[in-house]
Design an enzyme around this catalytic site. Structure first.
Site, mmCIF file in Angstrom:
data_model
loop_
_atom_site.group_PDB
_atom_site.id
_atom_site.type_symbol
_atom_site.label_atom_id
_atom_site.label_comp_id
_atom_site.label_asym_id
_atom_site.label_seq_id
_atom_site.Cartn_x
_atom_site.Cartn_y
_atom_site.Cartn_z
ATOM 1 N N SER A 143 0.820 -1.212 0.000
ATOM 2 C CA SER A 143 0.000 0.000 0.000
ATOM 3 C C SER A 143 0.856 1.265 0.000
ATOM 4 O O SER A 143 0.375 2.359 -0.307
ATOM 5 C CB SER A 143 -0.921 0.004 1.220
ATOM 6 O OG SER A 143 -0.157 -0.057 2.416
ATOM 7 N N LYS A 144 2.132 1.140 0.351
ATOM 8 C CA LYS A 144 2.989 2.314 0.467
ATOM 9 C C LYS A 144 3.278 2.974 -0.878
ATOM 10 O O LYS A 144 3.696 4.137 -0.920
ATOM 11 C CB LYS A 144 4.303 1.942 1.156
ATOM 12 C CG LYS A 144 4.134 1.500 2.607
ATOM 13 C CD LYS A 144 3.561 2.590 3.489
ATOM 14 C CE LYS A 144 3.553 2.188 4.957
ATOM 15 N NZ LYS A 144 3.021 3.259 5.823
#
Length: 331
Positions: free
Chosen positions: A47-48
């Protein structure tokens, strides 16, 4: 046309729009319907990618970054990978201060991606000169033409998920989501996603996941930082020994703490039950969901979304290694 059916200009065009998969076996004993938002489908496998790209592009628009400049960041590994990938595509140098709690897999990958990596002790105070927070600040000050991403104290961390993850979940569930279960580290995912979803329907419950040894849950309940709660723990990218301003605690309804051991085994269970090869933090999300279910948070009519933030390949020398599991006393 679905962008995955088109030729895109570069790999960064594939950030976001991750799939959602219905869970069956791992949640069969819980009431309700359960869905996994699989962030490992981002090109950087976590998700980063969302926050890294959003923060970098914001800096470019403001004229703070130009080709050849240096990006500096504090990371448990996944944000670092995203920034290293972005730096390669856009022509930046990348220097990362990484916690020694990060798996060797992650550290090796960051170096392979061209980043300069400084490994720092995890079990020191946040304001200790040796901590990865202070190391990154020092490198930034000593490096001309550099920017410090500072994900723990950057409102853009929240904004990235408000603009992407939240709307995607709302659309994918046709507005029928009733709960989201989200790991809380920097807090960007839970804050941005939760903020958007609650604006659509204030009855949606945002259920946080914290680690035993972290201060997040108690701070949420009391608004006081209790340093006596800080103890070493193994889960990466979850919990904190400080209070990140990129967490909007008013958005979160409640937190549940999980143990290193339970999260590790739950990640392994997830692979066998669903064929989803997810990371340590994703295992923590499943474990927390089980604990929430045991406390009667869900009913048969509920639609519960679990955000799986990471991919299992980053943990081959940790939770997927029997040797490591035995060393921790888990096996």
């Amino acid at each position: 046309m679905d962008r995955n059916k088109k030729i895109v200009d570069n790999i960064l065009n594939l950030v976001g729009e991750t799939p959602m998969v219905r869970l069956h076996k791992i949640t069969k004993d819980f009431p309700g319907n359960y869905y996994a938002k699989i962030e490992a489908f981002n090109p950087g496998h976590s998700s980063k990618d969302r926050i890294a790209l959003h923060i970098v592009e914001n800096a470019e628009k403001k004229g703070l970054l130009k080709p050849g400049d240096t990006i500096v960041e504090t990371t448990s590994g996944n944000t670092g990978f995203s920034l290293a990938m972005i730096s390669l595509v856009k022509g930046y140098k990348c220097i990362l201060a990484v916690s020694d709690k990060s798996s060797q897999d992650k550290i090796d990958i960051l170096k392979t991606m061209g980043a300069e990596v400084h490994v720092c002790p995890a079990d020191v105070a946040a304001d200790d000169a040796r901590s990865y927070y202070e190391t990154a600040k020092r490198i930034h000050k000593q490096t001309p033409n550099s920017i410090y991403i500072n994900q723990y104290f950057n409102e853009l961390n929240i904004e990235a998920h408000y603009q992407t993850t939240g709307p995607e979940i709302w659309e994918q569930t046709n507005g029928k989501v009733t709960h989201v279960v989200v790991a809380s580290g920097t807090g960007g995912t839970i804050s941005g996603t939760g903020r958007f979803l609650k604006e659509q329907n204030p009855n949606i419950r945002v259920l946080g996941v914290d680690a035993i040894g972290s201060v997040i849950k108690k701070y949420h309940e009391t608004r006081e930082l209790d340093e006596t709660e800080i103890t070493p723990y193994k889960i990466e990218g979850l919990g904190k020994n400080l209070i990140p301003t990129s967490t909007d605690f008013d958005v979160v309804d409640v937190y549940e703490k999980v143990s290193d051991k339970d999260a590790a085994f739950k990640a392994r269970d997830l692979v066998k039950a669903e064929g989803i090869f997810a990371g340590y933090t994703s295992g923590a999300v499943v474990q927390a969901t089980e604990q929430y279910a045991a406390k009667n948070f869900f009913t048969e009519e509920n639609n519960v979304v679990l955000i799986f933030p990471d991919h299992g390949s980053r943990y081959m020398n940790k939770i997927y290694s029997d040797i490591w599991m035995k060393e921790q006393g888990f096996l």
